[in-house]
Scaffold this motif. Structure first.
Motif, PDB file in Angstrom:
ATOM      1  N   GLU A  21     -38.620  22.740  25.247  1.00 28.31           N
ATOM      2  CA  GLU A  21     -39.252  21.616  24.548  1.00 28.31           C
ATOM      3  C   GLU A  21     -40.071  20.783  25.529  1.00 28.31           C
ATOM      4  OE1 GLU A  21     -36.339  20.719  20.757  1.00 28.31           O
ATOM      5  OE2 GLU A  21     -35.857  19.762  22.664  1.00 28.31           O
ATOM      6  N   GLN A  22     -39.566  20.603  26.746  1.00 23.87           N
ATOM      7  CA  GLN A  22     -40.335  19.893  27.769  1.00 23.87           C
ATOM      8  C   GLN A  22     -41.600  20.671  28.131  1.00 23.87           C
ATOM      9  OE1 GLN A  22     -36.863  19.196  30.568  1.00 23.87           O
ATOM     10  NE2 GLN A  22     -38.177  17.447  31.027  1.00 23.87           N
ATOM     11  N   GLY A  25     -43.727  20.909  24.623  1.00 23.55           N
ATOM     12  CA  GLY A  25     -43.988  19.647  23.943  1.00 23.55           C
ATOM     13  C   GLY A  25     -43.800  19.714  22.436  1.00 23.55           C
ATOM     14  N   ALA A  73     -49.760  16.785  30.889  1.00 25.26           N
ATOM     15  CA  ALA A  73     -48.887  16.562  29.737  1.00 25.26           C
ATOM     16  C   ALA A  73     -47.481  17.110  30.001  1.00 25.26           C
ATOM     17  CB  ALA A  73     -49.485  17.196  28.488  1.00 25.26           C
ATOM     18  N   VAL A  74     -47.394  18.276  30.619  1.00 19.82           N
ATOM     19  CA  VAL A  74     -46.090  18.859  30.946  1.00 19.82           C
ATOM     20  C   VAL A  74     -45.382  17.966  31.968  1.00 19.82           C
ATOM     21  CG1 VAL A  74     -44.905  20.845  31.966  1.00 19.82           C
ATOM     22  CG2 VAL A  74     -46.798  21.212  30.378  1.00 19.82           C
ATOM     23  N   ASP A  76     -45.748  14.769  32.339  1.00 21.74           N
ATOM     24  CA  ASP A  76     -45.305  13.573  31.615  1.00 21.74           C
ATOM     25  C   ASP A  76     -43.986  13.815  30.886  1.00 21.74           C
ATOM     26  OD1 ASP A  76     -47.478  12.082  32.458  1.00 21.74           O
ATOM     27  OD2 ASP A  76     -48.580  12.285  30.565  1.00 21.74           O
ATOM     28  N   ARG A  77     -43.720  15.077  30.556  1.00 18.86           N
ATOM     29  CA  ARG A  77     -42.461  15.431  29.888  1.00 18.86           C
ATOM     30  C   ARG A  77     -41.368  15.805  30.895  1.00 18.86           C
ATOM     31  NH1 ARG A  77     -46.401  17.895  26.466  1.00 18.86           N
ATOM     32  NH2 ARG A  77     -45.964  19.985  27.294  1.00 18.86           N
ATOM     33  N   GLY A  78     -41.690  15.722  32.196  1.00 17.42           N
ATOM     34  CA  GLY A  78     -40.667  15.877  33.221  1.00 17.42           C
ATOM     35  C   GLY A  78     -40.595  17.210  33.941  1.00 17.42           C
TER      36      GLY A  78
END
Length: 113
Positions: A21-22, A25, A73-74, A76-78
């Motif tokens: 999911e990370q 997204g 973006a990835v 930003d998701r950690g």
């Protein structure tokens, strides 16, 4: 147009879904209790399947239109890639590894100037 499904074996669906999911997204859909399917793009899916005996031996590479934006973006998701490579023709490829060790490459054209 054909749909593409690329599969990767994992030890545990429950443990692997948050990491994917990370990366993607999006939340997956679950066709059954041992698979989770992530839509990487229209008609293009990556699914993980609970197969402990072969977990960690998969690899897949996806190409995106704007690699820098996608990687931001990835991040930003950690998640951060473990490596990045630039080929002689300017194409770049980054490498992520899921918790089982499967390799997920994300590539794209040359970096923006």
């Amino acid at each position: 147009m054909a749909d593409l499904f690329a599969g990767l074996p994992v030890t545990s669906i429950a443990a692997s879904v948050p990491w994917y999911e990370q990366l993607f997204g999006v939340a997956p859909f679950h066709p059954n209790e041992v698979e989770a399917v992530f839509e990487a793009d229209e008609h293009r899916y990556v699914y993980i399947e609970q197969k402990p005996s072969i977990a960690g031996h998969g690899f897949v590479t996806l190409f995106v239109d704007d690699l820098d934006t996608h990687l931001a973006a990835v991040a930003d998701r950690g998640l951060l890639p473990e490596s990045e490579e630039t080929y002689d023709n300017g194409v770049r490829k980054t490498l992520f590894r899921d918790p089982d060790g499967n390799e997920i490459g994300i590539g794209g054209g040359p970096a923006a100037a």
